[in-house]
Enzyme design. Structure first.
Site, short mmCIF file in Angstrom:
data_model
loop_
_atom_site.label_atom_id
_atom_site.label_comp_id
_atom_site.label_asym_id
_atom_site.label_seq_id
_atom_site.Cartn_x
_atom_site.Cartn_y
_atom_site.Cartn_z
CB CYS A 1 1.45 6.11 11.20
SG CYS A 1 2.93 6.69 10.42
CB SER B 1 10.37 6.40 9.26
OG SER B 1 10.05 5.95 10.56
CB CYS C 1 7.56 -5.10 8.37
SG CYS C 1 8.90 -4.26 9.26
CB CYS D 1 3.06 7.51 3.27
SG CYS D 1 3.57 6.22 4.42
CB SER E 1 10.66 3.99 15.21
OG SER E 1 10.12 4.48 13.99
CG LEU E 2 13.93 6.81 20.13
CD1 LEU E 2 14.25 7.89 21.15
CD2 LEU E 2 15.06 5.79 20.09
N GLY F 1 7.23 -2.05 5.80
CA GLY F 1 8.62 -2.47 5.69
C GLY F 1 9.59 -1.61 6.47
CB CYS G 1 3.42 -1.97 13.55
SG CYS G 1 3.50 -1.53 11.80
CB CYS H 1 6.85 -2.73 15.90
SG CYS H 1 8.51 -2.20 15.42
CD GLU I 1 -2.87 -1.11 2.39
OE1 GLU I 1 -3.93 -1.74 2.28
OE2 GLU I 1 -2.56 -0.51 3.43
N1 SAH Z 1 9.94 0.55 9.74
C1 SAH Z 1 9.95 1.98 9.87
C2 SAH Z 1 8.70 2.63 9.29
C3 SAH Z 1 7.46 2.30 10.06
S1 SAH Z 1 6.01 3.31 9.85
C4 SAH Z 1 10.11 2.37 11.32
O1 SAH Z 1 10.08 1.49 12.17
O2 SAH Z 1 10.30 3.55 11.60
C5 SAH Z 1 6.37 4.84 10.59
C6 SAH Z 1 6.07 4.98 12.08
O3 SAH Z 1 4.74 4.61 12.44
C7 SAH Z 1 6.99 4.15 12.94
O4 SAH Z 1 7.48 4.94 13.98
C8 SAH Z 1 6.06 3.09 13.45
O5 SAH Z 1 6.50 2.50 14.63
C9 SAH Z 1 4.77 3.87 13.64
N2 SAH Z 1 3.58 3.05 13.78
C10 SAH Z 1 3.42 1.76 13.43
N3 SAH Z 1 2.17 1.35 13.71
C11 SAH Z 1 1.52 2.41 14.23
C12 SAH Z 1 0.19 2.62 14.70
N4 SAH Z 1 -0.72 1.66 14.64
N5 SAH Z 1 -0.13 3.84 15.17
C13 SAH Z 1 0.77 4.84 15.17
N6 SAH Z 1 2.03 4.70 14.73
C14 SAH Z 1 2.42 3.50 14.28
#
Ligand code: SAH
Length: 346
Positions: free
Chosen positions: A333, A191, A110, A103, A214-215, A159, A117, A114, A90
């Site tokens: 996101c 990111s 992926c 985006c 992403s912390l 990803g 996600c 996490c 997507e």
């Molecule tokens: N793999 C990359 C890109 C991920 S998407 C990364 O880890 O940064 C971008 C951001 O959205 C990341 O910080 C991810 O952790 C966050 N994210 C993922 N799922 C989410 C959700 N359901 N709500 C809000 N942010 C989310």
């Protein structure tokens, strides 16, 4: 058939040279695709007919098809793409004032896992090719009226972009070319979950892109839980690599922090986070959780969000709360996933 969008300029120039065609044909072809938005080689009306035919015989311009489009009232559009091998990804177009942000995804699925996600629920299938990454940009660009152009790219779709750096960098480089999409590298954000060796490599090779890390947690104990890959890395190494990127790029990094109710949204978390980031020229991008069907996490209350923000600001940090866009069509996101729910119908 080869995918034309997979070829970089030197490779395409070589192909032209083999046919005793001048190098400027490369620029012409790119111009037609990236700026003039044609759909096929035959429409490239200032190319000799024979060349148009040869391109048609040898390359396909498009490798994926738009399987579904969803549009939200706020102007957000989400495309579900079917890849040549049946994979699904997507990508999203966001309209915000004069900004036209896209985006894009970097992998099918992926591997980072996490826990909150949607993209990693089924693991990873494969890396996207450079052509597949560029194609997302072009398909989204074609959603815009001719007098509008893309202004920003965020690599925040499905990803982990730094797990596919090899193919991502040429795609982003192409997006920056003056006679292509002409997007400033400062307006392109990668990111990452925080993979130190890849961050170091990006810092050495292309420190011109904006990096977001992403912390999601201020300590290893909590981060290990939320971001399982952290067990093999640890926060110290992530921050160290991020500092190196800052050193090389001279530009402030963004740290993303998804706010999960009663998991990482406490005052003590905010204080600890502020302590961790103290002294760093950082922007903290707090993302109130976008709920994902089937996962147990919730969006914190307004009050918890405000409190979290205040603590960070009191400690001198620059904080930005991510505006929620597109969540009505699951384009927000973390809501991009491989197998769309039946309820969504796509
Ligand atoms: N793999 C990359 C890109 C991920 S998407 C990364 O880890 O940064 C971008 C951001 O959205 C990341 O910080 C991810 O952790 C966050 N994210 C993922 N799922 C989410 C959700 N359901 N709500 C809000 N942010 C989310």
């Amino acid at each position: 058939m080869r995918h034309l969008l997979d070829l970089d300029d030197p490779t395409l120039a070589m192909w032209m040279a083999e046919r005793e065609l001048p190098r400027y044909r490369v620029r012409q072809v790119r111009g037609w695709i990236h700026r003039r938005r044609v759909e096929d080689f035959q429409s490239m009306s200032d190319l000799p007919l024979a060349l148009r035919q040869e391109l048609t015989d040898e390359f396909r311009l498009w490798s994926s098809e738009i399987v579904a489009v969803r549009e939200a009232a706020d102007g957000t559009e989400k495309l579900l793409l079917g890849l040549a091998d049946g994979g699904r990804i997507e990508c999203v177009l966001l309209r915000d004032g004069i900004r036209r942000t896209i985006c894009i995804s970097s992998q099918v699925g992926c591997a980072m896992g996490c826990v909150f996600c949607a993209s990693g629920l089924d693991g990873v299938d494969r890396n996207l090719t450079t052509g597949e990454i560029v194609e997302q940009m072009l398909l989204l660009q074609r959603r815009l009226p001719v007098d509008e152009r893309l202004s920003h790219i965020v690599v925040m779709g499905m990803g982990e972009p730094l797990a596919n750096l090899e193919r991502l960098i040429p795609a982003l480089d192409l997006a920056c070319e003056a006679d292509g999409l002409a997007i400033s590298p400062r307006r392109i954000t990668i990111s990452t979950v925080g993979l130190p060796p890849a961050i170091v490599r990006l810092a050495d090779e292309r420190p011109r892109y904006h990096l977001a890390v992403s912390l999601h947690a201020p300590n290893d104990e909590l981060r290990n839980e939320l971001v399982p890959i952290n067990r093999a890395i640890g926060l110290d190494r992530v921050l160290e690599a991020a500092d190196y990127y800052f050193e090389k790029s001279g530009r402030r990094l963004t740290y993303e922090y998804v706010l999960l109710a009663e998991v990482n949204d406490g005052q003590e978390h905010a204080r600890e986070l502020a302590g961790r980031l103290r002294g760093r020229p950082a922007l903290i991008n707090v993302i109130p959780y976008n709920p994902v069907e089937g996962l147990p996490y919730r969006t914190p209350t307004e009050r918890a969000q405000r409190r979290f923000r205040e603590i960070l600001e009191q400690r001198g940090l620059t904080v930005q709360f991510r505006q929620r866009k597109g969540d009505a069509i699951s384009a927000a996101c973390g809501q991009l996933r491989r197998r769309p729910t039946a309820q969504e119908g796509m």
